[in-house]
Every structure is written in C-alpha cells, then in structure tokens.
Scaffold this motif. Structure first.
Motif, short mmCIF file in Angstrom:
data_model
loop_
_atom_site.label_atom_id
_atom_site.label_comp_id
_atom_site.label_asym_id
_atom_site.label_seq_id
_atom_site.Cartn_x
_atom_site.Cartn_y
_atom_site.Cartn_z
N ALA A 53 0.76 -1.26 -0.04
CA ALA A 53 0.15 -0.02 0.23
C ALA A 53 0.80 1.33 0.03
N SER A 54 2.00 1.17 0.76
CA SER A 54 2.86 2.23 0.84
C SER A 54 3.77 2.53 -0.47
N ALA A 55 4.13 1.44 -1.05
CA ALA A 55 5.19 1.76 -2.27
C ALA A 55 4.56 1.73 -3.67
N LEU A 56 3.32 0.82 -3.75
CA LEU A 56 2.82 0.66 -4.88
C LEU A 56 1.36 1.15 -5.38
N ALA A 57 0.74 1.67 -4.13
CA ALA A 57 -0.85 2.14 -4.44
C ALA A 57 -0.70 3.58 -5.04
N GLY A 58 -1.31 3.70 -6.00
CA GLY A 58 -1.55 5.05 -6.54
C GLY A 58 -2.89 5.70 -6.81
N SER A 59 -3.01 6.77 -7.35
CA SER A 59 -4.60 7.37 -7.69
C SER A 59 -4.51 8.19 -9.13
N SER A 60 -5.57 7.96 -9.94
CA SER A 60 -5.81 9.00 -10.75
C SER A 60 -6.14 10.54 -10.56
N GLY A 61 -6.80 10.49 -9.19
CA GLY A 61 -7.07 11.84 -8.67
C GLY A 61 -8.82 11.97 -8.70
N THR A 62 -9.24 10.87 -9.05
CA THR A 62 -10.79 10.93 -9.23
C THR A 62 -11.22 9.73 -8.41
N VAL A 63 -12.17 9.88 -7.47
CA VAL A 63 -12.69 8.72 -6.76
C VAL A 63 -14.09 8.31 -7.41
N ASP A 64 -13.89 6.90 -7.42
CA ASP A 64 -15.29 6.32 -8.01
C ASP A 64 -16.09 6.07 -6.89
N PRO A 65 -17.18 6.54 -6.93
CA PRO A 65 -18.37 6.30 -5.58
C PRO A 65 -18.70 5.04 -5.67
N CYS A 66 -18.73 4.23 -6.60
CA CYS A 66 -19.12 2.57 -6.56
C CYS A 66 -17.98 1.68 -6.68
N ARG A 67 -16.76 2.06 -6.16
CA ARG A 67 -15.68 1.20 -6.38
C ARG A 67 -15.07 1.04 -4.87
N VAL A 68 -14.98 -0.18 -4.56
CA VAL A 68 -14.26 -0.58 -3.29
C VAL A 68 -13.01 -1.53 -3.59
N ASN A 69 -12.04 -1.49 -2.54
CA ASN A 69 -10.89 -2.34 -2.67
C ASN A 69 -11.22 -3.40 -1.46
N LEU A 70 -10.59 -4.37 -1.75
CA LEU A 70 -10.72 -5.58 -0.76
C LEU A 70 -9.31 -5.89 -0.16
N LEU A 71 -9.30 -5.64 1.23
CA LEU A 71 -8.07 -5.80 2.03
C LEU A 71 -7.94 -7.09 2.91
N GLY A 72 -6.92 -7.69 2.99
CA GLY A 72 -6.77 -8.98 3.80
C GLY A 72 -7.26 -10.14 2.99
N ARG B 159 -4.34 2.20 -9.09
CA ARG B 159 -5.68 2.98 -9.04
C ARG B 159 -6.19 2.63 -7.53
N ALA B 160 -5.49 2.13 -6.77
CA ALA B 160 -6.20 1.80 -5.37
C ALA B 160 -6.74 3.02 -4.65
N GLY B 161 -6.11 4.20 -4.85
CA GLY B 161 -6.65 5.34 -4.33
C GLY B 161 -8.07 5.94 -4.96
N ASP B 162 -8.36 5.40 -5.99
CA ASP B 162 -9.50 5.85 -6.63
C ASP B 162 -10.83 5.07 -6.07
N ALA B 163 -10.68 4.25 -5.05
CA ALA B 163 -11.95 3.69 -4.52
C ALA B 163 -12.46 4.49 -3.53
N ALA B 164 -13.90 4.45 -3.26
CA ALA B 164 -14.58 5.31 -2.33
C ALA B 164 -14.39 4.57 -0.96
N LEU B 165 -13.96 3.35 -0.76
CA LEU B 165 -14.16 2.65 0.37
C LEU B 165 -13.08 1.46 0.44
N ASN B 166 -12.26 1.28 1.48
CA ASN B 166 -11.62 0.02 1.56
C ASN B 166 -12.53 -0.74 2.55
#
Length: 391
Positions: free
Chosen positions: A141-160, A197-204
């Motif tokens: 998450a620290s080294a590889l995660a990035g973002s396009s700068g736009t949050v997708d309100p219907c997008r989630v990441n799954l962690l763990g 594009r992990a930073g584009d998610a609205a929720l983790n």
C-alpha cells in the motif's frame, strides 16, 4: 530460564510475506537466503493446495554468510528481470540474511531493472506469519498504491484477501449484484497495475483485520480513503449484513432479496471443533450457531483483535482456546467429545487419530461465501455426519 519444547502451530514471518505475495499477477518472489527456506515453504504451500508460484532463492552458502552477498543479490534481481520480464520483483530477507546484516533494500535499489521492485524485511525470527501478512500488505500500500485523482463512488478495494478461488469470485459477484465494483484486491490476483488506482476507491473493506488493517491505515493516510472492517459473508444472514454494511458506508440502502426458507438445522448430536483465524472464527461460529449447532470448541492460531466478538458469535456453551499447545488441544478435543473438525490440513492428524471426519474450510478450495456457500457447507457437514458413528 530453561527452554520449554513445543510443537509449533504457527510459522515464521517469511512464510507470511510469501503467502501475501504468492497469488499476485506477474510477480516474481526472490528470497535472499539459503535454499531450504524456499524449498520448505513451497512444499507446504503445495500440500495446502495453494498452487505456489515460482519462488526463487539466492541460495546463500557458507562463503556468502562469511563475506556477504549483496552483489550476488543485485545480480540475481537483474537476471530475473532480464529472463522473466515481470511487472514486480519482490525481494525478501530471511533469518540468515538478517543475522549477517545484509542490506537488502540497498541491493534492491542498486539493481538496474525495468520491473518495479519491492524490498520486504521478513526475517523469520523477528515475528510470526501474521506479522508477515500485515507488514507485506502495508508495504504494498505504501510503495505501489496510486490514484488517478478521481474517486469512483461505486468502487471498493478488498484488503486482507490472500487466496484466489471460489470465495473471492463469489464476493466480487455479490458486490456486483448491488452495483459495487471491485477495485484492487490486497493481494490475491492483483498486480502493480491494479494497485496503481487503489486510491480511486470510495471505500476500503477490511476482510481480515490481522492482515489488512495496516494497509487500510496506509491508504487512509495517503489518499483519505475511509475503511470499514466487515465480517465475512458466511451464511445468508451474514451475506445480507455484509451487503447492507457496504452500501451503508457508500451512502446507499440495501434492498434485500425476497426471503427464502432457511436451511434445516444440523444434526443435534454433532460436536464440532472449529480451527481458524479470528475473521473466519467469527463468521463460522455465527453460521453454525444460526443452524442450532454452535461449535463446542473454537481454536485460534493467533491472538484475535477482539476475543469477545468470537465468544459472542460462538455462544455461552463454546470454549475458546487462543494459541494453545498441541497437548492442550488434544485434551480439550477428548474432553468435549468432538466428532467433527472444521479447519485446515494442520488439523487432519487430530481427526485421523480419533477416527472422526474433518472438513477443510481454510484453503479456498470450495465456496463458503454467500447463499451458495451456505448450501455447500450444509451439504458437506451433513455428508460428514452421515459417515460418522454418533454415540
């Protein structure tokens, strides 16, 4: 202080790091250490049915231990990059390279490669496998995660989520059924392009607090993404609660499907022992309790974030054992009259020695999530009950 010999029921930090990286796309794992570390972990993963990736080793020998092997490591990284053209090369330390003071991060940064690289401090004696899960996901998450700068309100990441397979597919299907898109999965089936594009998610969504919470905190601090710790959707009520919780966090309302008859209760004379990590312990205990067959024993392989949650899920008649020794497990299995074990491969010897059935619910070979997972679990438990001789 006198040494107390034990039969270990957990493994090292290196195993956790390899397991966290092992199902990522187009990723090469290189362990800077003796060949035995890689051989034995690959062997264990293969026995568990995890389809282990090709894990490489620098195969440190006596001369390397005496004189150092950072140049050897840099050369190995460059060779893997040239011959395999991966998207990511993850380089892991181990007990031997940590003890002799090898600067793995420096060797990684000095290598001339096209692939992304990630150095992970995973010396086995420094911690156990849950720590390897946690720290590796946080490093990604620290080294590889990035973002396009736009949050997708219907997008989630799954962690763990460390295993690909039927449960991951079912979870993505469940989310899609209510209009929620799955972004990056940390880490099963994902690669650097997914994390970009992990930073584009609205929720983790943190599905395993032990392995995923650190990554969730990193993503919150880097991108401001909120996270929610959710229970695994094992059984129909839990599936509805899971979807409702996700949609609530996204500012939407869950419209549950029409009610359907609940599955019949399990045979009342079943005495089940559940071996699990904390996340599955809560989910499976609630599932079994809902079928009027709560586990008599819940055996946890690591310290849970909230022991009380597990006690509530299992009910007052269940006994909770946290990181017990093997002899203690044997005593409690016999005292409770256990006649069915839900767990993984490590628990099979307990079942075989007692001539009782066991069901592997740990290694993602069959679906356990969602409505279909409930049907599958009930069928498998009933099949096991039909084969046993009940007192």
């Amino acid at each position: 202080m006198a040494a107390v010999p034990v039969i270990p029921r957990s493994t090292c930090r290196l195993f956790g790091a390899i397991k966290a990286l092992g199902t990522m796309k187009n990723t090469v794992i290189l362990v800077h250490g003796p060949k035995g570390c890689v051989y034995h972990i690959t062997y264990i993963l293969g026995m568990r049915g995890d389809h282990p990736p090709r894990i490489y080793s620098t195969c440190l020998d006596e001369q390397d231990v005496i004189f150092g092997a950072e140049r050897k490591l840099a050369g190995a990284i460059e060779e893997l990059d040239c011959t395999l053209s991966p998207d990511l090369i993850a380089v892991l330390s181990c007990c031997a390279s940590d003890i002799i003071g090898e600067d793995v991060a420096s060797a990684v940064s000095s290598a001339s490669v096209s692939a992304r690289t990630l150095a992970v401090d995973s010396g086995g004696f420094e911690g156990d496998h849950p720590g390897g899960y946690h720290d590796t996901l946080a490093a990604i998450a620290s080294a590889l995660a990035g973002s396009s700068g736009t949050v997708d309100p219907c997008r989630v990441n799954l962690l763990g989520v460390l295993r690909s397979g039927p449960d991951l597919s079912e979870m993505k299907r469940l989310l899609s059924s209510v209009g929620v898109r799955t972004g990056a999965v940390f880490t099963a089936g994902s690669g650097p392009g997914d994390f970009a594009r992990a930073g584009d998610a609205a929720l983790n969504l943190v599905l395993c607090e032990t392995s995923g919470l650190g990554a969730a905190e990193v993503l919150r601090d880097r991108f401001g993404t909120p996270f929610r710790i959710v229970d695994l959707p094992v059984g129909r009520p839990a599936t509805d609660r899971f979807l409702s919780s996700v949609l609530e966090a996204l500012g939407r309302t869950y419209d549950p499907p029409p009610a359907i008859p609940a599955p019949p209760s399990l045979p009342g004379r079943l005495r089940i022992a559940l071996f699990s990590g904390p996340a599955r312990a809560v989910a499976f205990s609630e599932f079994l309790s809902g079928l009027h067959c709560p586990p008599r024993l819940v055996i946890l392989d690591l310290m849970p974030p909230s022991p009380e949650r597990i006690r509530q899920a299992a009910g007052p008649d269940s006994e909770i054992l946290i990181m017990p020794a093997s002899r203690e497990i044997e005593d409690h299995l016999d005292r409770a009259g256990i006649n069915l074990i839900l767990g993984g491969l490590l628990e099979r010897p307990f079942a075989v020695s007692r001539n009782i059935p066991s069901i592997d619910v740990m290694h993602a070979s069959q679906v356990t999530f969602g409505y279909g997972g409930e049907e599958n679990l009930v069928r498998r438990i009933r099949e096991a009950a039909s084969r046993m001789v009940l007192d």
